[in-house]
Structures are given as C-alpha cells and as structure tokens.
Design a protein around this motif. Structure first.
Motif, PDB file in Angstrom:
ATOM      1  N   LYS A   1       2.155   6.664 -11.485  1.00  0.00           N
ATOM      2  CA  LYS A   1       0.790   6.101 -11.481  1.00  0.00           C
ATOM      3  C   LYS A   1      -0.217   7.204 -11.795  1.00  0.00           C
TER       4      LYS A   1
ATOM      5  N   LYS B   1       0.838  -1.207   0.000  1.00  0.00           N
ATOM      6  CA  LYS B   1       0.000   0.000   0.000  1.00  0.00           C
ATOM      7  C   LYS B   1       0.872   1.256   0.000  1.00  0.00           C
ATOM      8  N   THR B   2       0.374   2.301  -0.621  1.00  0.00           N
ATOM      9  CA  THR B   2       1.097   3.585  -0.680  1.00  0.00           C
ATOM     10  C   THR B   2       1.489   4.068   0.717  1.00  0.00           C
TER      11      THR B   2
ATOM     12  N   GLU C   1       7.049   3.498  -7.146  1.00  0.00           N
ATOM     13  CA  GLU C   1       5.876   3.982  -7.882  1.00  0.00           C
ATOM     14  C   GLU C   1       5.418   5.288  -7.237  1.00  0.00           C
TER      15      GLU C   1
ATOM     16  N   PHE D   1      -9.992  -8.692  -2.900  1.00  0.00           N
ATOM     17  CA  PHE D   1     -10.947  -8.673  -1.788  1.00  0.00           C
ATOM     18  C   PHE D   1     -11.951  -9.813  -1.923  1.00  0.00           C
TER      19      PHE D   1
HETATM   20  C1  LIG Z   1      -9.374  -0.482  -1.048  1.00  0.00           C
HETATM   21  C2  LIG Z   1      -8.451   0.107  -2.076  1.00  0.00           C
HETATM   22  C3  LIG Z   1      -7.303   0.757  -1.657  1.00  0.00           C
HETATM   23  C4  LIG Z   1      -6.433   1.314  -2.591  1.00  0.00           C
HETATM   24  N1  LIG Z   1      -5.292   1.925  -2.172  1.00  0.00           N
HETATM   25  C5  LIG Z   1      -4.407   2.412  -3.073  1.00  0.00           C
HETATM   26  C6  LIG Z   1      -3.165   2.954  -2.654  1.00  0.00           C
HETATM   27  O1  LIG Z   1      -2.827   2.989  -1.468  1.00  0.00           O
HETATM   28  N2  LIG Z   1      -2.340   3.439  -3.614  1.00  0.00           N
HETATM   29  C7  LIG Z   1      -2.639   3.389  -4.957  1.00  0.00           C
HETATM   30  O2  LIG Z   1      -1.835   3.830  -5.783  1.00  0.00           O
HETATM   31  N3  LIG Z   1      -3.808   2.846  -5.383  1.00  0.00           N
HETATM   32  C8  LIG Z   1      -4.678   2.360  -4.475  1.00  0.00           C
HETATM   33  N4  LIG Z   1      -5.843   1.779  -4.907  1.00  0.00           N
HETATM   34  C9  LIG Z   1      -6.136   1.724  -6.364  1.00  0.00           C
HETATM   35  C10 LIG Z   1      -5.700   0.384  -6.953  1.00  0.00           C
HETATM   36  O3  LIG Z   1      -4.307   0.195  -6.803  1.00  0.00           O
HETATM   37  C11 LIG Z   1      -6.051   0.309  -8.457  1.00  0.00           C
HETATM   38  O4  LIG Z   1      -5.339   1.318  -9.152  1.00  0.00           O
HETATM   39  C12 LIG Z   1      -7.542   0.492  -8.740  1.00  0.00           C
HETATM   40  O5  LIG Z   1      -8.320  -0.047  -7.701  1.00  0.00           O
HETATM   41  C13 LIG Z   1      -7.965  -0.134 -10.078  1.00  0.00           C
HETATM   42  O6  LIG Z   1      -7.719  -1.526 -10.118  1.00  0.00           O
HETATM   43  P1  LIG Z   1      -8.826  -2.641  -9.689  1.00  0.00           P
HETATM   44  O7  LIG Z   1     -10.096  -2.275 -10.384  1.00  0.00           O
HETATM   45  O8  LIG Z   1      -8.245  -3.955 -10.100  1.00  0.00           O
HETATM   46  O9  LIG Z   1      -8.972  -2.528  -8.201  1.00  0.00           O
HETATM   47  C14 LIG Z   1      -6.733   1.217  -3.991  1.00  0.00           C
HETATM   48  C15 LIG Z   1      -7.887   0.543  -4.404  1.00  0.00           C
HETATM   49  C16 LIG Z   1      -8.746  -0.022  -3.469  1.00  0.00           C
HETATM   50  C17 LIG Z   1      -9.971  -0.752  -3.953  1.00  0.00           C
END
Ligand SMILES: Cc1cc2nc3c(=O)[nH]c(=O)nc-3n(C[C@H](O)[C@H](O)[C@H](O)COP(=O)(O)O)c2cc1C
Length: 304
Positions: A165, A46-47, A126, A269
C-alpha cells in the motif's frame, strides 16, 4: 445478459472488484453476519501492528471541504488480540480476507507476515508502508529503495500474496510502485491519505491533537486518479485503487484508468452501504453499455 465481474490477484479470485479501504470499516464483528458484506469482492479490516498501539491524542478527526483529515495513529490491540478475538469472526466470511499490517521495525513486519501466513482464513496480506523508515527518517513508502528492501524481505517468508500500500506523499509514486513490483509484490494499492492539517483560528491552535493528519474523501479523488493512471503505465501487477470513491462513477473512473479493484473508504462514514451501492452501479453501467466482462472496462481509457 450474463456478466463476469470476477478479478484476481496472484492465485486469489474475487467475485467482483469492489472492496473496503483499511481503517474505515473497523474489524467487522457486528457486520460479520450481514449477508451483504459477502456480496463484495473482499474484506479488509483496520491495520494491525505486532504490539498494541494507543494511537494519537484526540481530536483525531476533522471534517474538511469534501473530505476529512484523520490522525488515528493506527490504534489497535496488536496481533495476538487480533488472532484470538477478531479473526474468528472474520474467518466466517466467505469472501477473501485481506489483512493489513504495519510495523516500525523490520523484525515486527517479519513476525506479522510469518504468523499471518499460518492462518488459513487469511487470503492476502496488505503491507501498509506508510510507517516511518527509521534508517532514513521518511516513510518506507516515500523511498523506492526502502520499499524494495522491505517487500523483498517479506516476500521471501510470506505464504500469502502481498499487496504494497503506497503513500501519495511522494513526487513519483510510479517509481515506488515499480520498486514494489520488482521486489515481488503481487499487487499495489493506492492511495493512502495525503498529509494535511486544519487550524482553529480562534484558539490559533491545530484542530487535531497530532497537529497534522491525512486527508481523504472526494477532495482527493482527481489526484488519486492521476496517480493510478501514472502507476498503471509503469507496472503490470494489479492495482487496488482508492481515494474519494463515493459513487459507481467514481469507481469506474479508477477501473477505466487501469485499476483491477477499487476500495471504498471515507464514504463508509457517510453510509456503510456505499460499497454495495457502488457494486450495483457498476453492474448497471455494464448492462447499459453492454459490457459482459469487467476486464473490458479495466484499463480501457482512450487518450487519442
Ligand atoms: C478514519 C480513517 C482511518 C484509516 N485507517 C487506515 C488504516 O488503518 N490503514 C490503512 O492502510 N489506511 C487507513 N486509512 C486510509 C484509507 O484506507 C484510504 O487509503 C484513504 O482514506 C483514501 O481512500 P478514501 O478517500 O476512500 O477514504 C484510513 C482512512 C481513514 C479516513
């Protein structure tokens, strides 16, 4: 049939193109010993930000049709805690580690990149540019000029390849990707979540404590795919694609339009084994179609 799945970004080699989307797999600790994770191309926690952040008020997550909206607000314990308590476990992984960072001030970005550059176990950094650009009251990733400025400044001080990103909440994501490339980014990753909200009609109040959040999951896949397609036409650096990947077929769509790597987010999830299933499915597809090198799939879209 022997199969070549390895891809690279800068000088970093990955054994295959499947990774995790930041924020959807925590910081690994309890998974660190799992041999399965080692089968992926890379791991990304996580970021983190320089100082600890509490994140947004709850509720922070709501399920929607074919997706979810989250408003976590980059809750994390900050860089020092990450280096002392998370990195030692992550460093045990034998696959490249991509550390995601975000900042609300230029100086904080510089400190994060300088300190992470000194860590041998960090392979790439990133830059989560979906953070406010204080000068222009927009996200950095919503402004090609701000993206170029931040990436160029960090490129000068980074000892690691940099991934920018990008946010999908823009009119022309390819312009922002191009700005990142011109500033020296080694790769771009897209997409982050789409601005969204949900309303509780009985209380006539927003469902999320933060009022708005970011939509992810299968609902966004076709839009994310089109964005990767647009970006591929504009940049030559590798693209890490994400947005609603649930199956190998989803991942293959992104690879065919031009992504070098794919990341699984929301699907974790539902089932944290999804990235491994996606990898297995890509291998099965290669076997079925007698493709021996993943590079023969990447960018192989035929439009005429
Ligand atoms: C619960 C949750 C937390 C996320 N936290 C971050 C994060 O900390 N940093 C980040 O760059 N993207 C974060 N994202 C975005 C995901 O990395 C991703 O770019 C986005 O959800 C699209 O991909 P997906 O549809 O497969 O989830 C988060 C997404 C979700 C659902």
């Amino acid at each position: 049939m022997s199969m070549k799945l390895n891809v690279s970004i800068g000088h970093i080699q990955f054994q295959n193109p499947v990774t995790i989307a930041s924020g959807t797999f925590g910081y690994i600790s309890k998974y660190a010993k799992s041999a399965d994770i080692q089968k992926l191309g890379a791991f990304i926690p996580k970021t983190i930000t320089l100082a600890a952040r509490e994140g947004n008020p709850s509720p922070r997550i709501v399920e929607t049709a074919s997706g979810m909206i989250n408003a976590i607000g980059i809750e994390n314990d900050g860089l020092d805690h990450f280096l002392a308590h998370k990195l030692p476990d992550l460093a045990k992984l034998k696959i490249p580690l991509i550390v995601s960072v975000s900042a609300y001030q230029h100086n904080d970005f510089e400190t994060l990149v300088t300190r992470l550059s000194q860590e041998e176990s960090v392979s790439l950094i990133e830059l989560n540019l979906s953070c406010p650009n204080l000068k222009h009251a927009r996200l950095i990733a919503q402004d090609p000029a701000a993206t170029q400025e931040v990436v160029a400044a960090l490129k000068k001080i980074s000892a690691k390849p940099l991934i920018a990103k990008l946010s999908p909440n823009v009119t022309d994501i390819a312009a922002v990707a191009f700005a990142a490339q011109e500033a020296g980014a080694d790769a771009v990753s897209l997409v982050n979540t789409f601005s969204a909200m949900a309303v509780d009609v009985h209380r006539r109040r927003p469902v999320l404590g933060n009022v708005t959040g970011g939509l992810s999951g299968p609902a966004i896949k076709p839009i994310a795919l089109k964005m990767v397609y647009d970006v591929k036409k504009r940049v030559t650096i590798p693209i890490i694609a994400m947005g609603g990947i649930m199956t190998a077929e989803d991942a293959l769509e992104f690879l065919i339009v031009g992504a070098t790597m794919v990341a699984v987010g929301t699907a974790n999830f539902v089932d944290p084994q999804t990235p491994l299933r996606v990898l297995q499915g890509i291998k099965a597809y290669m076997k079925q179609h007698r493709v021996s090198d993943i590079h023969d799939i990447i960018g192989s879209l035929r439009t005429s």
